[in-house]
Design a protein around this motif. Structure first.
Motif, PDB file in Angstrom:
ATOM      1  N   LYS A   1      49.602  12.286 -18.483  1.00 38.40           N
ATOM      2  CA  LYS A   1      49.630  10.977 -19.147  1.00 38.40           C
ATOM      3  C   LYS A   1      51.051  10.600 -19.550  1.00 38.40           C
ATOM      4  O   LYS A   1      51.264   9.957 -20.560  1.00 38.40           O
ATOM      5  N   GLY A   2      52.027  11.049 -18.812  1.00 40.20           N
ATOM      6  CA  GLY A   2      53.414  10.738 -19.133  1.00 40.20           C
ATOM      7  C   GLY A   2      54.052  11.837 -19.964  1.00 40.20           C
ATOM      8  O   GLY A   2      54.560  12.803 -19.425  1.00 40.20           O
ATOM      9  N   ASP A   3      54.002  11.700 -21.302  1.00 38.64           N
ATOM     10  CA  ASP A   3      54.647  12.698 -22.160  1.00 38.64           C
ATOM     11  C   ASP A   3      53.706  13.834 -22.569  1.00 38.64           C
ATOM     12  O   ASP A   3      54.085  14.706 -23.335  1.00 38.64           O
ATOM     13  N   TYR A   4      52.472  13.810 -22.079  1.00 40.67           N
ATOM     14  CA  TYR A   4      51.544  14.917 -22.314  1.00 40.67           C
ATOM     15  C   TYR A   4      50.557  15.005 -21.150  1.00 40.67           C
ATOM     16  O   TYR A   4      50.490  14.107 -20.326  1.00 40.67           O
ATOM     17  N   VAL A   5      49.825  16.111 -21.098  1.00 40.14           N
ATOM     18  CA  VAL A   5      48.768  16.260 -20.109  1.00 40.14           C
ATOM     19  C   VAL A   5      47.455  16.481 -20.836  1.00 40.14           C
ATOM     20  O   VAL A   5      47.433  16.982 -21.966  1.00 40.14           O
ATOM     21  N   GLU A   6      46.369  16.073 -20.201  1.00 38.04           N
ATOM     22  CA  GLU A   6      45.038  16.350 -20.738  1.00 38.04           C
ATOM     23  C   GLU A   6      44.534  17.631 -20.099  1.00 38.04           C
ATOM     24  O   GLU A   6      44.615  17.808 -18.887  1.00 38.04           O
ATOM     25  N   PHE A   7      44.013  18.499 -20.947  1.00 38.03           N
ATOM     26  CA  PHE A   7      43.610  19.841 -20.558  1.00 38.03           C
ATOM     27  C   PHE A   7      42.207  20.054 -21.099  1.00 38.03           C
ATOM     28  O   PHE A   7      41.952  19.848 -22.282  1.00 38.03           O
ATOM     29  N   SER A   8      41.254  20.443 -20.243  1.00 36.11           N
ATOM     30  CA  SER A   8      39.874  20.644 -20.669  1.00 36.11           C
ATOM     31  C   SER A   8      39.644  22.124 -20.986  1.00 36.11           C
ATOM     32  O   SER A   8      39.772  22.981 -20.117  1.00 36.11           O
ATOM     33  N   VAL A   9      39.301  22.388 -22.249  1.00 38.92           N
ATOM     34  CA  VAL A   9      39.008  23.738 -22.719  1.00 38.92           C
ATOM     35  C   VAL A   9      37.555  23.745 -23.167  1.00 38.92           C
ATOM     36  O   VAL A   9      37.214  23.082 -24.150  1.00 38.92           O
ATOM     37  N   ASP A  10      36.692  24.429 -22.455  1.00 33.60           N
ATOM     38  CA  ASP A  10      35.256  24.466 -22.774  1.00 33.60           C
ATOM     39  C   ASP A  10      34.668  23.063 -22.882  1.00 33.60           C
ATOM     40  O   ASP A  10      33.799  22.804 -23.709  1.00 33.60           O
ATOM     41  N   GLY A  11      35.174  22.117 -22.084  1.00 35.96           N
ATOM     42  CA  GLY A  11      34.681  20.744 -22.124  1.00 35.96           C
ATOM     43  C   GLY A  11      35.338  19.870 -23.176  1.00 35.96           C
ATOM     44  O   GLY A  11      35.076  18.677 -23.248  1.00 35.96           O
ATOM     45  N   THR A  12      36.195  20.441 -24.003  1.00 35.45           N
ATOM     46  CA  THR A  12      36.925  19.689 -25.029  1.00 35.45           C
ATOM     47  C   THR A  12      38.307  19.337 -24.483  1.00 35.45           C
ATOM     48  O   THR A  12      39.003  20.201 -23.949  1.00 35.45           O
ATOM     49  N   ILE A  13      38.700  18.071 -24.616  1.00 30.36           N
ATOM     50  CA  ILE A  13      40.011  17.646 -24.127  1.00 30.36           C
ATOM     51  C   ILE A  13      41.066  17.958 -25.175  1.00 30.36           C
ATOM     52  O   ILE A  13      40.964  17.552 -26.334  1.00 30.36           O
ATOM     53  N   VAL A  14      42.092  18.696 -24.753  1.00 29.82           N
ATOM     54  CA  VAL A  14      43.230  19.040 -25.599  1.00 29.82           C
ATOM     55  C   VAL A  14      44.456  18.391 -24.977  1.00 29.82           C
ATOM     56  O   VAL A  14      44.672  18.495 -23.768  1.00 29.82           O
ATOM     57  N   LYS A  15      45.251  17.732 -25.798  1.00 26.73           N
ATOM     58  CA  LYS A  15      46.492  17.140 -25.310  1.00 26.73           C
ATOM     59  C   LYS A  15      47.588  18.193 -25.420  1.00 26.73           C
ATOM     60  O   LYS A  15      47.768  18.802 -26.473  1.00 26.73           O
ATOM     61  N   VAL A  16      48.297  18.396 -24.306  1.00 29.06           N
ATOM     62  CA  VAL A  16      49.349  19.410 -24.247  1.00 29.06           C
ATOM     63  C   VAL A  16      50.685  18.718 -24.038  1.00 29.06           C
ATOM     64  O   VAL A  16      50.867  17.960 -23.085  1.00 29.06           O
ATOM     65  N   THR A  17      51.617  18.976 -24.944  1.00 27.24           N
ATOM     66  CA  THR A  17      52.960  18.402 -24.855  1.00 27.24           C
ATOM     67  C   THR A  17      53.953  19.492 -24.477  1.00 27.24           C
ATOM     68  O   THR A  17      53.633  20.673 -24.524  1.00 27.24           O
ATOM     69  N   GLU A  18      55.153  19.076 -24.137  1.00 29.91           N
ATOM     70  CA  GLU A  18      56.253  19.996 -23.842  1.00 29.91           C
ATOM     71  C   GLU A  18      55.992  20.898 -22.641  1.00 29.91           C
ATOM     72  O   GLU A  18      56.624  21.931 -22.496  1.00 29.91           O
ATOM     73  N   ILE A  19      55.058  20.524 -21.782  1.00 29.40           N
ATOM     74  CA  ILE A  19      54.766  21.366 -20.614  1.00 29.40           C
ATOM     75  C   ILE A  19      55.637  20.902 -19.451  1.00 29.40           C
ATOM     76  O   ILE A  19      55.749  19.711 -19.184  1.00 29.40           O
ATOM     77  N   GLU A  20      56.300  21.849 -18.811  1.00 33.87           N
ATOM     78  CA  GLU A  20      57.227  21.528 -17.731  1.00 33.87           C
ATOM     79  C   GLU A  20      56.669  21.970 -16.386  1.00 33.87           C
ATOM     80  O   GLU A  20      55.943  22.939 -16.298  1.00 33.87           O
ATOM     81  N   GLU A  21      57.039  21.233 -15.357  1.00 37.33           N
ATOM     82  CA  GLU A  21      56.691  21.570 -13.982  1.00 37.33           C
ATOM     83  C   GLU A  21      55.201  21.839 -13.783  1.00 37.33           C
ATOM     84  O   GLU A  21      54.797  22.888 -13.293  1.00 37.33           O
ATOM     85  N   VAL A  22      54.392  20.881 -14.200  1.00 35.09           N
ATOM     86  CA  VAL A  22      52.943  21.011 -14.042  1.00 35.09           C
ATOM     87  C   VAL A  22      52.589  20.968 -12.562  1.00 35.09           C
ATOM     88  O   VAL A  22      53.049  20.092 -11.836  1.00 35.09           O
ATOM     89  N   PRO A  23      51.781  21.925 -12.107  1.00 34.79           N
ATOM     90  CA  PRO A  23      51.382  21.902 -10.694  1.00 34.79           C
ATOM     91  C   PRO A  23      50.592  20.639 -10.374  1.00 34.79           C
ATOM     92  O   PRO A  23      49.857  20.139 -11.210  1.00 34.79           O
TER      93      PRO A  23
END
Length: 110
Positions: free
Chosen positions: A34-56
């Protein structure tokens, strides 16, 4: 001076609110950038992850183990991540985390 944690507690989505302000490890599926963060699904819960570099980037599900600091808003400030194999067993992992954070906690954490 930046903090260099020596350990990241393994938790699941049900434990996020109890570990705000701490260094944790979360395992889940990368949903989208999403630009400055990524959405990450943990057990069906969406967690916003910031500061992540070189996302596959891929057209299939990307499974990741992300280590970072949970801030008070529930965002995970990523320090590092590892891409996992597609055969990763989420149900078994969740059972192990419940044991690690429950009855066997003293074996893993001070």
């Amino acid at each position: 001076m930046t903090e260099n944690p020596t350990s990241f507690q393994r938790i699941n989505a049900d434990m996020i609110s109890k570990f705000k302000g701490q260094y944790v490890t979360l395992v889940g599926k990368l949903i989208q950038s999403k630009g400055d963060y990524v959405e990450f699904s943990v057990d069906g819960t969406i967690v916003k992850v910031t500061e992540i570099e070189e996302v596959p980037e891929s057209t299939e599900d990307i499974l990741l183990e992300i280590r970072g600091k949970l801030n008070e808003d529930g965002y995970l400030e990523a320090k590092e991540f590892t891409e996992l194999d597609q055969t990763f067993d989420f149900e078994l992992y969740k059972k192990v985390i419940n044991m690690v954070q429950g009855q066997f906690r003293e074996l893993f954490y001070d």
